[in-house]
Design a protein around this motif. Structure first.
Motif, PDB file in Angstrom:
ATOM      1  N   UNK A 117      37.784  85.281  62.510  1.00  0.00           N
ATOM      2  CA  UNK A 117      38.634  83.478  61.867  1.00  0.00           C
ATOM      3  C   UNK A 117      39.606  83.797  61.323  1.00  0.00           C
ATOM      4  N   UNK A 118      39.886  84.577  59.597  1.00  0.00           N
ATOM      5  CA  UNK A 118      40.887  84.715  59.094  1.00  0.00           C
ATOM      6  C   UNK A 118      42.485  84.405  59.594  1.00  0.00           C
ATOM      7  N   UNK A 119      42.332  85.109  60.519  1.00  0.00           N
ATOM      8  CA  UNK A 119      43.805  85.848  61.486  1.00  0.00           C
ATOM      9  C   UNK A 119      43.753  83.903  62.426  1.00  0.00           C
ATOM     10  N   UNK A 120      43.165  84.862  63.379  1.00  0.00           N
ATOM     11  CA  UNK A 120      43.517  82.840  63.667  1.00  0.00           C
ATOM     12  C   UNK A 120      43.287  81.755  63.150  1.00  0.00           C
ATOM     13  N   UNK A 121      42.830  81.380  61.874  1.00  0.00           N
ATOM     14  CA  UNK A 121      42.877  80.132  61.489  1.00  0.00           C
ATOM     15  C   UNK A 121      44.772  80.325  60.888  1.00  0.00           C
ATOM     16  N   UNK A 122      44.547  81.266  59.699  1.00  0.00           N
ATOM     17  CA  UNK A 122      45.806  81.244  59.717  1.00  0.00           C
ATOM     18  C   UNK A 122      47.171  81.696  61.307  1.00  0.00           C
ATOM     19  N   UNK A 123      47.168  81.610  61.875  1.00  0.00           N
ATOM     20  CA  UNK A 123      47.555  81.914  62.485  1.00  0.00           C
ATOM     21  C   UNK A 123      48.254  80.856  62.976  1.00  0.00           C
ATOM     22  N   UNK A 124      47.545  79.198  63.641  1.00  0.00           N
ATOM     23  CA  UNK A 124      47.529  78.598  63.686  1.00  0.00           C
ATOM     24  C   UNK A 124      47.799  77.600  62.469  1.00  0.00           C
ATOM     25  N   UNK A 125      47.524  77.735  61.939  1.00  0.00           N
ATOM     26  CA  UNK A 125      48.193  76.955  60.395  1.00  0.00           C
ATOM     27  C   UNK A 125      49.514  77.172  60.335  1.00  0.00           C
ATOM     28  N   UNK A 126      49.963  78.132  60.226  1.00  0.00           N
ATOM     29  CA  UNK A 126      51.094  79.047  60.071  1.00  0.00           C
ATOM     30  C   UNK A 126      52.078  78.171  61.564  1.00  0.00           C
ATOM     31  N   UNK A 127      51.598  78.220  62.124  1.00  0.00           N
ATOM     32  CA  UNK A 127      52.505  77.716  63.718  1.00  0.00           C
ATOM     33  C   UNK A 127      52.658  76.486  63.815  1.00  0.00           C
ATOM     34  N   UNK A 128      51.549  75.353  63.282  1.00  0.00           N
ATOM     35  CA  UNK A 128      51.461  73.865  63.317  1.00  0.00           C
ATOM     36  C   UNK A 128      52.368  73.681  62.684  1.00  0.00           C
ATOM     37  N   UNK A 129      51.900  74.334  60.677  1.00  0.00           N
ATOM     38  CA  UNK A 129      52.133  73.527  59.817  1.00  0.00           C
ATOM     39  C   UNK A 129      53.755  73.795  59.204  1.00  0.00           C
ATOM     40  N   UNK A 130      54.226  75.401  59.198  1.00  0.00           N
ATOM     41  CA  UNK A 130      54.988  75.918  58.530  1.00  0.00           C
ATOM     42  C   UNK A 130      55.766  76.550  60.278  1.00  0.00           C
ATOM     43  N   UNK A 131      56.059  76.925  60.827  1.00  0.00           N
ATOM     44  CA  UNK A 131      56.968  76.980  62.468  1.00  0.00           C
ATOM     45  C   UNK A 131      57.199  75.467  62.824  1.00  0.00           C
ATOM     46  N   UNK A 132      56.054  74.232  62.416  1.00  0.00           N
ATOM     47  CA  UNK A 132      56.384  72.884  63.470  1.00  0.00           C
ATOM     48  C   UNK A 132      56.108  72.946  65.065  1.00  0.00           C
ATOM     49  N   UNK A 133      55.501  74.380  65.748  1.00  0.00           N
ATOM     50  CA  UNK A 133      55.518  74.637  66.861  1.00  0.00           C
ATOM     51  C   UNK A 133      54.221  73.241  66.953  1.00  0.00           C
ATOM     52  N   UNK A 134      54.465  72.337  68.310  1.00  0.00           N
ATOM     53  CA  UNK A 134      53.640  71.573  69.107  1.00  0.00           C
ATOM     54  C   UNK A 134      53.038  72.042  69.983  1.00  0.00           C
ATOM     55  N   UNK A 135      53.687  73.366  70.843  1.00  0.00           N
ATOM     56  CA  UNK A 135      53.015  73.452  72.005  1.00  0.00           C
ATOM     57  C   UNK A 135      53.430  72.962  73.783  1.00  0.00           C
ATOM     58  N   UNK A 136      54.198  72.483  73.831  1.00  0.00           N
ATOM     59  CA  UNK A 136      54.837  72.144  74.571  1.00  0.00           C
ATOM     60  C   UNK A 136      54.765  72.301  76.170  1.00  0.00           C
ATOM     61  N   UNK A 137      53.926  73.999  75.954  1.00  0.00           N
ATOM     62  CA  UNK A 137      54.220  74.322  77.267  1.00  0.00           C
ATOM     63  C   UNK A 137      52.457  74.194  77.743  1.00  0.00           C
ATOM     64  N   UNK A 138      52.145  73.491  76.919  1.00  0.00           N
ATOM     65  CA  UNK A 138      50.212  73.717  77.305  1.00  0.00           C
ATOM     66  C   UNK A 138      49.083  74.369  76.615  1.00  0.00           C
TER      67      UNK A 138
END
Length: 218
Positions: A117-138
């Motif tokens: 849970x921690x790994x997935x949660x922080x992986x998504x958080x860091x991608x979205x909030x730190x790296x500003x990833x928006x997954x435009x590929x879907x």
């Protein structure tokens, strides 16, 4: 207001100087809300309703959740992901539900840094909030972010997400939306009944004391 409160708590936590607050009775409507529809089977729990795309959920996950729950070890931290917030809220719930079911089988708690849970949660958080990833590929790109964070195989994940335990957990999280409507997220619910008013949270010790007091209510 919430941002200032969080920064104050985070700063205090960082230097280890959060002062103990004097004990005082909480007031219904001011410090907490009694849910009209309590979450069933939630005794001795602190439910956190959250979303991967909520910046304050991320900040509380970084500096508040473990620091507070460590003070109330008799309470079980129980995350509920809000699927209705964020473009990939449904996929986020799938990833996090699979993670929690895996952790339960392995005897890992959600706040354990080694938990899925921690790994997935922080992986998504860091991608979205730190790296500003928006997954435009879907959605597949979003899912891949969670898979990489946890080190999972996509084919196995597609099987795991159909597990009845995973589906039951996602169904249980349906109560997240009406709770989130009251004051937004993150939302903390004690024993499935008492929603903490986040505007009244001013310290880690104070939040822990509020949880302790509400957990004793009948």
């Amino acid at each position: 207001m919430l941002r200032r409160q969080f920064l104050a708590m985070a700063a205090a936590a960082a230097i280890g100087t959060v002062a103990s607050m004097p004990a005082m009775a909480l007031t219904e409507g001011t410090d907490y809300v009694v849910l009209e529809n309590p979450v069933p089977n939630a005794e001795n729990t602190v439910i956190k309703v959250f979303s991967y795309d909520c910046p304050f959920c991320f900040k509380y996950a970084q500096a508040v959740d473990k620091a507070v729950l460590d003070q109330v070890p008799e309470m079980q931290f129980t995350p509920f992901h809000l699927k209705t917030k964020g473009k990939y809220g449904i996929q986020g719930s799938q990833l996090l539900a699979v993670a929690l079911v895996k952790d339960e089988a392995a005897g890992l708690k959600p706040l354990d840094p080694n938990s899925n849970f921690h790994k997935v949660e922080m992986g998504l958080y860091n991608a979205y909030h730190v790296k500003k990833e928006r997954w435009d590929d879907g959605a597949d790109a979003f899912i891949d972010t969670g898979l990489k964070a946890a080190g999972w195989d996509r084919a196995q994940f597609d099987k795991d997400v159909q597990d009845p335990k995973v589906q039951a957990l996602i169904e249980r999280w349906e109560v997240s939306y009406p709770i989130a409507k009251i004051q937004g997220v993150p939302a903390y619910v004690v024993n499935g009944k008492y929603l903490l008013k986040t505007a009244r949270i001013t310290s880690l010790d104070g939040m822990a004391a509020s949880i302790r007091e509400l957990s004793a209510k009948k």
